[in-house]
Design a protein around this motif. Structure first.
Motif, mmCIF file in Angstrom:
data_model
loop_
_atom_site.group_PDB
_atom_site.id
_atom_site.type_symbol
_atom_site.label_atom_id
_atom_site.label_comp_id
_atom_site.label_asym_id
_atom_site.label_seq_id
_atom_site.Cartn_x
_atom_site.Cartn_y
_atom_site.Cartn_z
ATOM 1 N N LYS A 179 0.855 -1.176 0.000
ATOM 2 C CA LYS A 179 0.000 0.000 0.000
ATOM 3 C C LYS A 179 0.893 1.229 0.000
ATOM 4 O O LYS A 179 1.750 1.381 0.869
ATOM 5 C CB LYS A 179 -0.916 0.001 1.227
ATOM 6 N N VAL A 180 0.710 2.098 -1.009
ATOM 7 C CA VAL A 180 1.552 3.281 -1.175
ATOM 8 C C VAL A 180 0.675 4.525 -1.120
ATOM 9 O O VAL A 180 -0.278 4.661 -1.900
ATOM 10 C CB VAL A 180 2.324 3.226 -2.501
ATOM 11 N N ASP A 181 0.973 5.423 -0.202
ATOM 12 C CA ASP A 181 0.227 6.678 -0.058
ATOM 13 C C ASP A 181 1.113 7.821 -0.550
ATOM 14 O O ASP A 181 1.996 8.302 0.156
ATOM 15 C CB ASP A 181 -0.169 6.884 1.401
ATOM 16 N N LEU A 182 0.855 8.264 -1.800
ATOM 17 C CA LEU A 182 1.648 9.326 -2.406
ATOM 18 C C LEU A 182 1.229 10.713 -1.955
ATOM 19 O O LEU A 182 1.876 11.701 -2.305
ATOM 20 C CB LEU A 182 1.562 9.242 -3.930
ATOM 21 N N ALA A 183 0.156 10.788 -1.175
ATOM 22 C CA ALA A 183 -0.359 12.099 -0.776
ATOM 23 C C ALA A 183 0.419 12.704 0.380
ATOM 24 O O ALA A 183 0.190 13.850 0.749
ATOM 25 C CB ALA A 183 -1.836 11.991 -0.417
ATOM 26 N N VAL A 184 1.302 11.928 0.991
ATOM 27 C CA VAL A 184 2.062 12.433 2.125
ATOM 28 C C VAL A 184 3.543 12.407 1.780
ATOM 29 O O VAL A 184 3.988 11.684 0.900
ATOM 30 C CB VAL A 184 1.795 11.600 3.401
ATOM 31 N N ARG A 185 4.296 13.228 2.488
ATOM 32 C CA ARG A 185 5.744 13.261 2.343
ATOM 33 C C ARG A 185 6.381 13.136 3.722
ATOM 34 O O ARG A 185 6.025 13.908 4.613
ATOM 35 C CB ARG A 185 6.211 14.555 1.666
ATOM 36 N N PRO A 186 7.283 12.179 3.964
ATOM 37 C CA PRO A 186 7.685 11.170 2.987
ATOM 38 C C PRO A 186 6.547 10.209 2.660
ATOM 39 O O PRO A 186 5.642 10.000 3.470
ATOM 40 C CB PRO A 186 8.846 10.457 3.672
ATOM 41 N N VAL A 187 6.630 9.601 1.484
ATOM 42 C CA VAL A 187 5.583 8.683 1.040
ATOM 43 C C VAL A 187 5.501 7.511 2.013
ATOM 44 O O VAL A 187 6.516 6.959 2.431
ATOM 45 C CB VAL A 187 5.881 8.186 -0.390
ATOM 46 N N ALA A 188 4.274 7.146 2.396
ATOM 47 C CA ALA A 188 4.067 6.036 3.327
ATOM 48 C C ALA A 188 3.892 4.741 2.542
ATOM 49 O O ALA A 188 2.989 4.629 1.706
ATOM 50 C CB ALA A 188 2.847 6.298 4.199
#
Length: 645
Positions: free
Chosen positions: A135-144
């Motif tokens: 599961k990759v959450d690109l909406a946050v930095r750093p990416v979760a």
């Protein structure tokens, strides 16, 4: 009609005109197309301050370096500690987290690669039905990035079968394969276990002389219904080799006939690794060589003879050395030696040594001749002179002995001889039962058996040692008293997995049979106490005491007919050069021929510091009596080279 202007340009002019017109048209369209692409492109996620990362001047973007995509990764699932450690060790996301990809697409590619990598790692541990989801959450930095792992049920081994594929396998090859190590059915289907088994089987054949042994096809099947793994592995043994001619390289001062006498095989014997290892050990044990390498060459096609080359590097044959010891009661003592290990080029050894201190002064000459009518037999000779002035007795001694030493088994040596001992001895105690100053002469027949599997002479960390001695004494020119002195000592060493901690144990028991204590010269009795015995007590004082023969206010040790000692140490290595030791020692001597456990058993404890050098550890021990008497000093200090046991 063609206009006159066109006719004047010609064909080449027309072509040049068309190219210029096309370039001008493209230049006018480029700004509009770039504007349309910016409007159609998806907007990047805003930074923490609410501004878009693209809301920067175009010149600034082109001038700076390309930005990477930092991420953090977490693993979820019900994983045991060892499996969790494996996952984090092999994960690409985890190991490469400090070098993040340059784009979201690159990150997704790394995640997919890691999923495949983790699935392979889980299969290697027997989890063939494991599921790995990302599961990759690109909406946050750093990416979760979250990796969810469901191991499922662990698969088990049904069996691994080996098949000889030689056209005519020898009965020995069939037997060797049948006696191979096996993986028990029901064990976890781990790939490293299977690989280790395959390597062990192949090495087993090579070590038995099948130098051309090789693996054939390997087939493994996973039954998902029963969750079992089976395997079939083909093996070609080939021809079994025999020892061929032996050639030595590197011999300069050592005679070749002496080196050949140490070979543990004869030409024509079937080649076996254990004989090569035994030869290597025998050559190194002479202390004539710094290194030994045994090279076996593959037999010529169609033959079974394997030539052998032994490459050696000789070392210096003469040595000189010295040492110092210190303890609280006896002060400083010193020793020195000179040794030659290659007399006549045949490994014959002579050693001159001297030692001196407040209690002892003496010298010794020892001779050893190897290959005494047999490769595993040596002749020994010894001559010594010395004086002792201990708190138990004063003695002047001259002794000589000859003997035969024989290698009985790997690590086990036996020795038998005849000794002559003339001693003038005076007991220090008033009631030891002797007549004070007396001269006694004995002939003895010592028999010694020693076993040593430890990894170091001065600083052992693993293995065991066992020493048994029995020595009958026959008195000459006197009462004719005869007795037998016997002792058994066992020592064991066990390290932890990282080698930083070492546990050491020692126990020793001895007894003198044939006569009473008063009939045994006091210098032949057992004593306990001091460094290497029961630390925390004065030398010879862990046992019965008596008043001094001259000064009744002083106490003297009596010695005994039997002794019992034990000890335990916990050693901790600190860095490369230092170490700490905690220890507990116990022991006592007794009047009877066997230890009397109802009598007092003296216990001492303490701490030690070690400084490790190339020749062994320098030892500093500080000990105190645990159940001492009022006459025992509260602290004893010992300094020496080498561990206490």
């Amino acid at each position: 009609m063609i206009p006159a202007s066109v006719r004047l340009l010609g064909r080449r002019g027309i072509a040049l005109f068309c190219v210029i017109a096309f370039a001008l048209a493209m230049a006018s369209l480029a700004p509009a197309q770039a504007q349309a692409e910016r409007q159609a492109a998806p907007q990047a996620a805003p930074d923490a301050d609410g501004t878009s990362p693209d809301a920067q001047p175009e010149q600034a973007q082109d001038a700076g370096p390309r930005r990477s995509v930092p991420y953090k990764v977490e693993f979820s699932g019900d994983l045991e500690a060892s499996l969790q450690e494996l996952i984090e060790r092999v994960s690409i996301l985890k190991t490469d987290i400090d070098t993040p990809p340059l784009s979201d697409v690159g990150l997704r590619r790394r995640v997919r690669a890691d999923v495949a990598h983790l699935e392979a790692a889980l299969r290697s541990q027997g989890y063939y039905a494991a599921r790995v989801a990302e599961k990759v959450d690109l909406a946050v930095r750093p990416v979760a990035v979250e990796i969810a792992i469901d191991t499922g049920e662990r698969y088990l081994l049904e069996g691994i079968e080996f098949r000889l594929i030689d056209e005519r396998p020898t009965p020995h090859a069939v037997w060797l394969l049948g006696s191979r190590p096996k993986l028990e059915p029901g064990a976890p289907a781990r790939s490293d276990s299977v690989k280790t088994l395959v390597s062990d089987v192949l090495a087993r054949f090579v070590d038995a002389g099948y130098l051309g042994a090789r693996l054939g096809e390997r087939e493994f099947r996973v039954d998902h219904a029963t969750r079992r793994l089976t395997g079939v592995i083909e093996l070609s043994a080939g021809t079994r080799a025999r020892f061929g001619a032996v050639q030595f390289e590197g011999l300069v001062d050592v005679r070749e006939d002496h080196a050949r006498s140490l070979l543990k095989w004869t030409q024509g014997d079937y080649l076996r690794r254990e004989q090569i290892d035994a030869t290597n050990a025998a050559l190194l044990a002479t202390r004539l060589f710094d290194s030994v390498r045994v090279d076996r060459k593959a037999p010529v096609a169609g033959e079974d003879v394997a030539p052998v080359t032994i490459v050696v590097v000789e070392r210096a044959f003469r040595s000189i050395g010295f040492g110092l010891d210190y303890d609280t009661e006896d002060g400083i003592s010193a020793n020195a030696f000179w040794e030659h290990r290659n007399l006549s080029g045949a490994g014959r050894r002579i050693r001159f040594s001297v030692h001196g201190g407040l209690e002892e002064l003496g010298g010794d000459v020892a001779y050893r001749r190897p290959n005494f009518f047999h490769p595993d037999r040596a002749f020994l000779g010894d001559l010594s002179l010395g004086t002792e002035d201990t708190k138990a007795y004063e003695a002047e001694r001259a002794a000589a002995s000859v003997g035969i030493e024989r290698l009985l088994a790997p690590g086990m040596v036996g020795r038998v001889g005849v000794g002559f001992d003339a001693t003038t001895v005076e007991a220090a105690s008033a009631n030891d039962g002797t007549n004070g100053n007396e001269t006694v002469t004995f002939v003895s027949v010592p028999l010694v058996v020693r076993y040593d599997s430890s990894d170091s002479l001065l600083a052992p960390s693993k293995g065991v040692r066992a020493d048994f001695s029995t020595t009958p004494f026959f008195e000459l020119f006197g009462s004719g008293a005869s007795f037998s002195k016997n002792r058994l000592t066992l020592r064991g060493y066990r390290p932890t997995a990282d080698g930083r901690w070492v546990g050491a144990l020692r126990t020793s028991i001895g007894g003198i049979f044939g006569v009473g204590r008063s009939e045994i010269p006091i210098d032949k009795r057992f004593f306990a106490g001091g460094g290497g015995s029961v630390r925390g007590y004065e030398h010879q004082f862990a046992g019965p005491l008596d008043v001094d023969r001259i000064d009744p206010t002083r106490l003297r040790p009596l010695g005994g007919r039997s002794v019992l000692e034990s000890g335990a140490e916990l050693r901790r290595r600190i860095g490369e050069s230092f170490g700490l030791v905690g220890f507990v020692d116990g022991g006592a001597v007794y009047e009877g021929a066997t230890p009397d456990l109802s009598k007092k058993f003296f216990i001492g404890a303490g701490l030690g510091l070690r400084y490790y050098t190339a020749i062994g550890p320098v030892r500093l021990d500080v000990a105190t009596p645990v159940n001492g008497r009022a006459s025992d000093d509260p602290v004893q200090i010992y300094i020496s080279i080498g561990e206490s046991y």
